[in-house]
Motif scaffolding. Structure first.
Motif, PDB file in Angstrom:
ATOM      1  N   PRO A   7       0.841  -1.199   0.000  1.00 28.83           N
ATOM      2  CA  PRO A   7       0.000   0.000   0.000  1.00 28.83           C
ATOM      3  C   PRO A   7       0.882   1.259   0.000  1.00 28.83           C
ATOM      4  O   PRO A   7       1.967   1.267   0.564  1.00 28.83           O
ATOM      5  N   GLU A   8       0.402   2.268  -0.679  1.00 32.49           N
ATOM      6  CA  GLU A   8       1.151   3.522  -0.705  1.00 32.49           C
ATOM      7  C   GLU A   8       0.950   4.242   0.621  1.00 32.49           C
ATOM      8  O   GLU A   8      -0.168   4.485   1.053  1.00 32.49           O
ATOM      9  N   VAL A   9       2.049   4.572   1.238  1.00 32.61           N
ATOM     10  CA  VAL A   9       2.002   5.264   2.516  1.00 32.61           C
ATOM     11  C   VAL A   9       2.662   6.622   2.330  1.00 32.61           C
ATOM     12  O   VAL A   9       3.794   6.710   1.861  1.00 32.61           O
ATOM     13  N   THR A  10       1.954   7.660   2.677  1.00 30.84           N
ATOM     14  CA  THR A  10       2.535   8.995   2.565  1.00 30.84           C
ATOM     15  C   THR A  10       3.105   9.420   3.910  1.00 30.84           C
ATOM     16  O   THR A  10       2.579   9.059   4.965  1.00 30.84           O
ATOM     17  N   ARG A  11       4.166  10.169   3.846  1.00 29.84           N
ATOM     18  CA  ARG A  11       4.768  10.685   5.075  1.00 29.84           C
ATOM     19  C   ARG A  11       3.867  11.776   5.647  1.00 29.84           C
ATOM     20  O   ARG A  11       3.260  12.527   4.898  1.00 29.84           O
ATOM     21  N   PRO A  12       3.805  11.863   6.972  1.00 32.31           N
ATOM     22  CA  PRO A  12       2.986  12.927   7.560  1.00 32.31           C
ATOM     23  C   PRO A  12       3.613  14.291   7.269  1.00 32.31           C
ATOM     24  O   PRO A  12       4.836  14.400   7.125  1.00 32.31           O
ATOM     25  N   PRO A  13       2.793  15.323   7.169  1.00 31.53           N
ATOM     26  CA  PRO A  13       3.354  16.657   6.925  1.00 31.53           C
ATOM     27  C   PRO A  13       4.211  17.096   8.108  1.00 31.53           C
ATOM     28  O   PRO A  13       3.948  16.739   9.251  1.00 31.53           O
ATOM     29  N   LEU A  14       5.242  17.866   7.817  1.00 31.22           N
ATOM     30  CA  LEU A  14       6.143  18.334   8.862  1.00 31.22           C
ATOM     31  C   LEU A  14       5.885  19.808   9.157  1.00 31.22           C
ATOM     32  O   LEU A  14       5.422  20.562   8.305  1.00 31.22           O
ATOM     33  N   TYR A  15       6.195  20.181  10.392  1.00 26.60           N
ATOM     34  CA  TYR A  15       5.980  21.552  10.855  1.00 26.60           C
ATOM     35  C   TYR A  15       7.261  22.089  11.482  1.00 26.60           C
ATOM     36  O   TYR A  15       7.963  21.365  12.192  1.00 26.60           O
ATOM     37  N   GLN A  16       7.538  23.356  11.230  1.00 27.71           N
ATOM     38  CA  GLN A  16       8.670  24.030  11.842  1.00 27.71           C
ATOM     39  C   GLN A  16       8.221  24.625  13.168  1.00 27.71           C
ATOM     40  O   GLN A  16       7.167  25.257  13.240  1.00 27.71           O
TER      41      GLN A  16
END
Length: 93
Positions: A7-16
């Motif tokens: 399954p395609e797994v996307t990385r979670p969005p990152l925050y500064q």
């Protein structure tokens, strides 16, 4: 026969996590915050503090949303507990 695929797994969005400059918080306190909450050594913490001081804001680290929210809350509570107006926020990276 059907081929199975991962399954395609996307990385979670990152925050500064960002510190905002103010004219009242002592520089030593900002360095301490950077060392305690962001695990920076004294030299790197001093560099980030000077960046915040001269440019108005500076990035302390990049994390997932939950970790970034936790860091922001910890820094803001620590600052208020020590009666400093230092403000920490987060921005999408």
């Amino acid at each position: 026969m059907v081929a199975t695929s991962k399954p395609e797994v996307t990385r979670p969005p990152l925050y500064q996590v960002v510190l905002l400059n103010d004219d009242f918080t002592p520089m030593d306190f900002v360095v301490e915050v950077l060392q305690v909450f962001f695990a920076l050594n004294r030299e790197k913490a001093t560099q980030v503090m000077l960046h915040v001081h001269t440019r108005g804001k500076g990035v302390c680290g990049v994390y997932t949303r939950e970790v970034a929210e936790s860091k922001v809350t910890q820094v803001n509570e620590f600052s208020r507990m020590h009666q400093h107006p230092l403000l920490c926020s987060m921005e999408k990276a």
